[in-house]
Motif scaffolding. Structure first.
Motif, PDB file in Angstrom:
ATOM      1  N   ILE A 265      12.601  12.491  -0.096  1.00 53.44           N
ATOM      2  CA  ILE A 265      11.755  12.765  -1.255  1.00 53.44           C
ATOM      3  C   ILE A 265      11.204  11.470  -1.835  1.00 53.44           C
ATOM      4  N   ASP A 266      12.064  10.458  -1.942  1.00 58.21           N
ATOM      5  CA  ASP A 266      11.609   9.164  -2.468  1.00 58.21           C
ATOM      6  C   ASP A 266      10.492   8.587  -1.605  1.00 58.21           C
ATOM      7  N   LEU A 267      10.641   8.685  -0.286  1.00 60.34           N
ATOM      8  CA  LEU A 267       9.611   8.161   0.618  1.00 60.34           C
ATOM      9  C   LEU A 267       8.314   8.945   0.460  1.00 60.34           C
ATOM     10  N   MET A 268       8.408  10.274   0.369  1.00 58.80           N
ATOM     11  CA  MET A 268       7.226  11.108   0.183  1.00 58.80           C
ATOM     12  C   MET A 268       6.513  10.733  -1.112  1.00 58.80           C
ATOM     13  N   TYR A 269       7.282  10.554  -2.176  1.00 55.30           N
ATOM     14  CA  TYR A 269       6.698  10.240  -3.476  1.00 55.30           C
ATOM     15  C   TYR A 269       6.027   8.868  -3.466  1.00 55.30           C
ATOM     16  N   GLU A 270       6.705   7.877  -2.911  1.00 53.69           N
ATOM     17  CA  GLU A 270       6.131   6.532  -2.875  1.00 53.69           C
ATOM     18  C   GLU A 270       4.896   6.483  -1.979  1.00 53.69           C
ATOM     19  N   THR A 271       4.886   7.280  -0.914  1.00 49.16           N
ATOM     20  CA  THR A 271       3.698   7.359  -0.063  1.00 49.16           C
ATOM     21  C   THR A 271       2.523   7.930  -0.854  1.00 49.16           C
ATOM     22  N   ALA A 272       2.767   8.983  -1.613  1.00 53.03           N
ATOM     23  CA  ALA A 272       1.711   9.575  -2.434  1.00 53.03           C
ATOM     24  C   ALA A 272       1.193   8.569  -3.451  1.00 53.03           C
ATOM     25  N   ARG A 273       2.099   7.833  -4.074  1.00 47.68           N
ATOM     26  CA  ARG A 273       1.685   6.822  -5.058  1.00 47.68           C
ATOM     27  C   ARG A 273       0.874   5.710  -4.396  1.00 47.68           C
ATOM     28  N   ALA A 274       1.276   5.305  -3.225  1.00 53.31           N
ATOM     29  CA  ALA A 274       0.562   4.234  -2.528  1.00 53.31           C
ATOM     30  C   ALA A 274      -0.849   4.652  -2.136  1.00 53.31           C
ATOM     31  N   HIS A 275      -1.072   5.962  -2.011  1.00 51.18           N
ATOM     32  CA  HIS A 275      -2.388   6.461  -1.601  1.00 51.18           C
ATOM     33  C   HIS A 275      -3.225   6.971  -2.776  1.00 51.18           C
ATOM     34  N   GLY A 276      -2.746   6.760  -4.000  1.00 53.11           N
ATOM     35  CA  GLY A 276      -3.593   7.056  -5.146  1.00 53.11           C
ATOM     36  C   GLY A 276      -3.040   7.995  -6.195  1.00 53.11           C
ATOM     37  N   ALA A 277      -1.890   8.634  -5.964  1.00 53.06           N
ATOM     38  CA  ALA A 277      -1.291   9.487  -6.993  1.00 53.06           C
ATOM     39  C   ALA A 277      -0.792   8.619  -8.145  1.00 53.06           C
ATOM     40  N   ILE A 278      -1.045   9.057  -9.368  1.00 49.13           N
ATOM     41  CA  ILE A 278      -0.565   8.308 -10.525  1.00 49.13           C
ATOM     42  C   ILE A 278       0.887   8.647 -10.826  1.00 49.13           C
ATOM     43  N   GLY A 279       1.258   9.897 -10.624  1.00 47.34           N
ATOM     44  CA  GLY A 279       2.633  10.313 -10.874  1.00 47.34           C
ATOM     45  C   GLY A 279       2.889  11.680 -10.289  1.00 47.34           C
TER      46      GLY A 279
END
Length: 328
Positions: A265-279
């Motif tokens: 889950i942490d990896l999925m979340y950080e990947t989303a953030r790295a690609h433009g998700a704010i939170g």
């Protein structure tokens, strides 16, 4: 024949403050959540049976002589509460796989509310959303002993985009989370929903969270104040605050119980953030299920690319809550 239709829900902020152990003695005087009904539904069909048996169909198929023999605990207790003990057929279907317990969209509470609504209608009774939510809470918490909060039952019964306050005297107030329709629609366009690919049994996570509430009251107070702050900022047109607060409160939520997050889950979340998700956050108790993300529209294709190994689930708001859609 009666058919009810009940939405699932996504809880944005305040989860954990809907436990009675918290809000009944909160220094703030209440717990609070911001939650939205989704256009993903649970359907309950109720029909008179030719004989006196009770038939219950879900991913299992029961055909029994007495109410006490019904294995599906929520349906059994709903039949008992409404006062139906024989000669009935109850069929449960959903827009999500029925075996996917622990997906974070309140499917169990949607089942409880939906079956109660259908059974009351079968008896010719109109029951308002507030009563459906209260009865579902009674079944899940009092009858079945589940250590859960009470936001889900209200959110699926009412639908819409609402702020719920659970007051220390036991009452619940419900107000729109966003008054301006244009702002609300703009916010929904910035939310993305992805399935993590994993489900989990939320009971252990919720039990640990319930046990540790006294130690974590300050964290829960902060989550309640976040609901108030977000609603005020949204009313002023500041939508990006939703993403920023989702990120901040996700870090708090992970401290409420073990198992809420994990390496995947942490990896999925950080990947989303790295690609433009704010939170974002994992919906429900955590540990799996669905991840909700706040992503500016010009970054959404980037996030889709980064999370291409995960299934995106587009959604709209269900404003009607649990309702009867067929009577014959």
């Amino acid at each position: 024949m009666i058919i009810s239709k009940t939405p699932l829900r996504a809880s944005l902020f305040g989860g954990g403050s809907d436990f009675r152990a918290y809000f009944e003695s909160s220094s703030l005087g209440y717990g609070s959540v911001l939650s939205v009904g989704l256009d993903m539904h649970v359907y309950i069909t109720v029909n008179k049976k030719f004989d006196d048996k009770i038939r219950v169909v879900y991913n299992g198929n029961e055909n029994v002589d007495t109410l006490d023999e019904v294995k599906h605990n929520i349906i059994r207790e709903a039949l008992r509460l409404v006062g139906i003990e024989k000669g009935i057929e109850v069929i449960y279907m959903a827009d999500i796989p029925m075996s996917s317990a622990g997906i974070g969209l309140a499917s169990s509470s949607a089942l409880a509310v939906g079956v109660l609504n259908a059974l009351h209608a079968y008896k010719g009774e109109f029951v308002p959303p507030k009563q459906l939510a209260e009865e579902a809470c009674y079944i899940e918490i009092e009858c079945l002993g589940q250590r859960i909060g009470i936001q889900d039952q209200y959110a699926v019964a009412h639908g819409g985009f609402n702020r719920y306050r659970f007051l220390s005297d036991g009452s619940v107030s419900i107000t729109p989370g966003i008054i301006n329709n244009e702002i609300r629609d703009s916010l929904v366009k910035k939310l993305m929903l992805f399935f993590t690919g994993n489900t989990r049994d939320s009971r252990n996570i919720l039990a640990e969270q319930s046990d540790s509430l006294e130690k974590k009251r300050k964290k829960l107070d902060a989550l309640v104040m976040t609901v108030n702050r977000v609603c005020e900022n949204i009313a002023d047109g500041d939508l990006d605050c939703v993403g920023e607060e989702l990120d901040r409160t996700w870090q708090i939520k992970k401290q409420l119980a073990g198992g809420i997050s994990n390496l995947n889950i942490d990896l999925m979340y950080e990947t989303a953030r790295a690609h433009g998700a704010i939170g974002g956050k994992i919906l429900g108790a955590g540990g799996g299920g669905f991840m909700l993300l706040y992503v500016p529209e010009n970054k959404q294709d980037n996030v889709r690319y980064g999370l291409k190994g995960y299934r995106e689930v587009p959604f709209k708001i269900d404003y009607q809550g649990s309702r009867i859609i067929f009577v014959d």
